[in-house]
Design a protein around this motif. Structure first.
Motif, PDB file in Angstrom:
ATOM      1  N   GLN A   1       0.054   5.327   0.923  1.00 57.55           N
ATOM      2  CA  GLN A   1      -0.997   6.268   1.406  1.00 57.55           C
ATOM      3  C   GLN A   1      -0.677   7.807   0.777  1.00 57.55           C
ATOM      4  OE1 GLN A   1      -0.837   7.308   5.806  1.00 57.55           O
ATOM      5  NE2 GLN A   1      -2.837   6.698   5.870  1.00 57.55           N
TER       6      GLN A   1
ATOM      7  N   LYS B   1       0.895  -1.204   0.051  1.00 57.95           N
ATOM      8  CA  LYS B   1      -0.057  -0.033  -0.008  1.00 57.95           C
ATOM      9  C   LYS B   1       0.814   1.361   0.123  1.00 57.95           C
ATOM     10  CE  LYS B   1      -3.940  -2.355   0.640  1.00 57.95           C
ATOM     11  NZ  LYS B   1      -5.156  -2.341  -0.117  1.00 57.95           N
TER      12      LYS B   1
ATOM     13  N   GLU C   1      -5.590   5.670   0.104  1.00 57.15           N
ATOM     14  CA  GLU C   1      -4.629   4.399   0.231  1.00 57.15           C
ATOM     15  C   GLU C   1      -4.777   3.587  -1.318  1.00 57.15           C
ATOM     16  OE1 GLU C   1      -3.149   2.374   3.929  1.00 57.15           O
ATOM     17  OE2 GLU C   1      -4.469   0.971   2.844  1.00 57.15           O
TER      18      GLU C   1
ATOM     19  N   ALA D   1      -3.132   0.468  -3.734  1.00 57.54           N
ATOM     20  CA  ALA D   1      -2.355  -0.683  -3.751  1.00 57.54           C
ATOM     21  C   ALA D   1      -1.341  -0.686  -5.089  1.00 57.54           C
ATOM     22  CB  ALA D   1      -2.954  -2.126  -4.133  1.00 57.54           C
TER      23      ALA D   1
END
Length: 56
Positions: free
Chosen positions: A38, A36, A52, A54
């Motif tokens: 952010q 992840k 967030e 991926a």
């Protein structure tokens, strides 16, 4: 500001003409697919948001 595992990987200060629905893309080393990132920002009205995503 974008962070990965608590480390800042992108920090920038944009102004002026940025789209209402901008697309952000950047590269950095040390991450694996699926981890992840952010992303936090404050708009020109002073409102902030954090999302967030991926890593693909």
């Amino acid at each position: 500001e974008a962070t990965h595992n608590g480390k800042v990987v992108l920090k920038c200060d944009w102004s002026g003409a940025v789209s209402q629905n901008p697309f952000l893309s950047f590269k950095f080393k040390g991450a694996a697919k699926g981890e992840k990132v952010q992303v936090k920002w404050t708009d020109n009205k002073g409102e902030s948001r954090t999302d967030e995503a991926a890593i693909a």
